[in-house]
Design a protein around this motif. Structure first.
Motif, PDB file in Angstrom:
ATOM      1  N   PHE A 123       0.783  -1.241   0.047  1.00 26.35           N
ATOM      2  CA  PHE A 123       0.012   0.145  -0.022  1.00 26.35           C
ATOM      3  C   PHE A 123       0.899   1.127  -0.134  1.00 26.35           C
ATOM      4  O   PHE A 123       0.657   2.068  -0.921  1.00 26.35           O
ATOM      5  CB  PHE A 123      -0.817  -0.028   1.378  1.00 26.35           C
ATOM      6  CG  PHE A 123      -2.143   1.006   1.115  1.00 26.35           C
ATOM      7  CD1 PHE A 123      -3.194   0.444   0.701  1.00 26.35           C
ATOM      8  CD2 PHE A 123      -1.969   2.314   1.599  1.00 26.35           C
ATOM      9  CE1 PHE A 123      -4.414   1.472   0.615  1.00 26.35           C
ATOM     10  CE2 PHE A 123      -2.940   3.167   1.569  1.00 26.35           C
ATOM     11  CZ  PHE A 123      -4.141   2.724   0.835  1.00 26.35           C
ATOM     12  N   TRP A 213      -8.065   2.312  -1.179  1.00 28.22           N
ATOM     13  CA  TRP A 213      -7.146   2.851  -2.039  1.00 28.22           C
ATOM     14  C   TRP A 213      -7.622   4.277  -2.781  1.00 28.22           C
ATOM     15  O   TRP A 213      -7.004   5.044  -2.664  1.00 28.22           O
ATOM     16  CB  TRP A 213      -6.617   1.887  -3.082  1.00 28.22           C
ATOM     17  CG  TRP A 213      -5.662   2.293  -4.084  1.00 28.22           C
ATOM     18  CD1 TRP A 213      -6.041   2.728  -5.274  1.00 28.22           C
ATOM     19  CD2 TRP A 213      -4.304   2.645  -3.968  1.00 28.22           C
ATOM     20  NE1 TRP A 213      -4.836   3.362  -6.188  1.00 28.22           N
ATOM     21  CE2 TRP A 213      -3.907   3.221  -5.039  1.00 28.22           C
ATOM     22  CE3 TRP A 213      -3.601   2.592  -2.832  1.00 28.22           C
ATOM     23  CZ2 TRP A 213      -2.355   3.480  -5.175  1.00 28.22           C
ATOM     24  CZ3 TRP A 213      -2.241   3.017  -3.126  1.00 28.22           C
ATOM     25  CH2 TRP A 213      -1.712   3.479  -4.267  1.00 28.22           C
ATOM     26  N   THR A 217      -6.170   8.181  -2.569  1.00 26.09           N
ATOM     27  CA  THR A 217      -5.465   8.753  -3.714  1.00 26.09           C
ATOM     28  C   THR A 217      -6.359   9.605  -4.647  1.00 26.09           C
ATOM     29  O   THR A 217      -5.979  10.488  -5.384  1.00 26.09           O
ATOM     30  CB  THR A 217      -5.148   7.426  -4.770  1.00 26.09           C
ATOM     31  OG1 THR A 217      -6.270   6.926  -5.029  1.00 26.09           O
ATOM     32  CG2 THR A 217      -4.067   6.614  -4.174  1.00 26.09           C
TER      33      THR A 217
END
Length: 278
Positions: A123, A213, A217
């Motif tokens: 990650f 995720w 991001t």
């Protein structure tokens, strides 16, 4: 009725009852979400479990304005991811199945080992790489890591199926002057449609449901995929509009229902063929 026949009938009835109970337990969450999305906020607060007599469609109008742009973002990300996985995985699987070259087994082993690495270990390095490439808050920050995360499984499944294609068909095509690309396109892929449907379905489901995720991001509201948009749809955690949230769940699930409806028959054939080969 003899004792053996009676015991057989009783056993069948018990099994049928267990299956009905399990089916009802599996179906109820879906029914709960749909019926809750048609209630007012006050009706939901006073009656959680039973449907309301009045249908309230304003929840869908309110949720659609928040969720539909994110649904489109998720469609783009899923489509790009599936296209990249197939574009990279199909030729690689064919090479591992039908070609012989130096280091083949080592490269294949490394590719398969990527399936065994927990996502939590990659990650932070993946985030640093995406940040250094300047991809933060873009769709590519989702597409490229998703592709890297699923390419190993895709190569593994496709290679197993490609190796099961009768060797006589491949050799006959090559004797007719066909190159590897022509053999792949005209011989191997038409026989592999169930496996391809399985890969498409699994990749779409996996990319569609990713939450952590994209939460890290993607910062702009215009780029958010569905799971992140639904998380922000809750608003104030002490005053959540649950019927509107349930309507958002229903809207976000519709594209997946369409994908499954299109690929279900081929998906089942692909899963069964994989089980038989295993």
């Amino acid at each position: 009725m003899g004792p053996k026949r009676w015991r057989s009938s009783a056993g069948s009835a018990v099994r049928a009852l267990i299956l009905v109970v399990l089916f009802g337990a599996s179906l109820y969450p879906i029914v709960f979400v749909v019926t809750s999305s048609l209630k007012t906020k006050s009706a939901f607060a006073t009656n959680y479990f039973l449907p309301d007599r009045h249908v309230h469609l304003d929840n869908y109008r309110a949720a659609a304005g928040e969720v539909l742009p994110s649904v489109w973002n998720s469609v783009l990300v899923s489509t790009a991811t599936v296209a990249l996985v197939l574009a990279c995985g199909v030729p690689a699987a064919y090479a591992f199945a039908w070609r012989r070259f130096r280091g083949q087994q080592l490269i294949y082993t490394v590719a398969i080992c990527t399936m065994m690495v927990p996502a939590v270990l990659t990650f932070v390095p993946m985030f640093v790489l995406v940040r250094d490439l300047g991809l933060i808050d873009t769709q590519w920050a989702l597409v490229l890591p998703y592709t890297a995360g699923t390419i190993g499984l895709s190569v593994f499944l496709l290679r197993a199926f490609f190796r099961a294609v009768p060797q006589e068909l491949v050799e006959a095509a090559k004797l007719d002057g066909s190159g590897d690309l022509r053999v792949l396109w005209h011989v191997v892929l038409p026989l592999s449609l169930p496996t391809l449907a399985t890969l498409v379905t699994l990749n779409v489901l996996w990319t569609w449901n990713q939450f952590l995720w994209p939460l890290v991001t993607i910062s702009s509201e215009e780029q958010r995929p569905v799971p992140v948009a639904l998380a922000f749809l809750t608003g104030d955690r002490y005053n959540v509009d649950y019927p509107q949230l349930m309507a958002g769940y229903v809207i976000s699930a519709l594209p997946l229902v369409v994908v499954l409806a299109i690929t279900m028959r081929a998906f089942i054939r692909g899963m069964l063929s994989g089980a038989l080969k295993a």
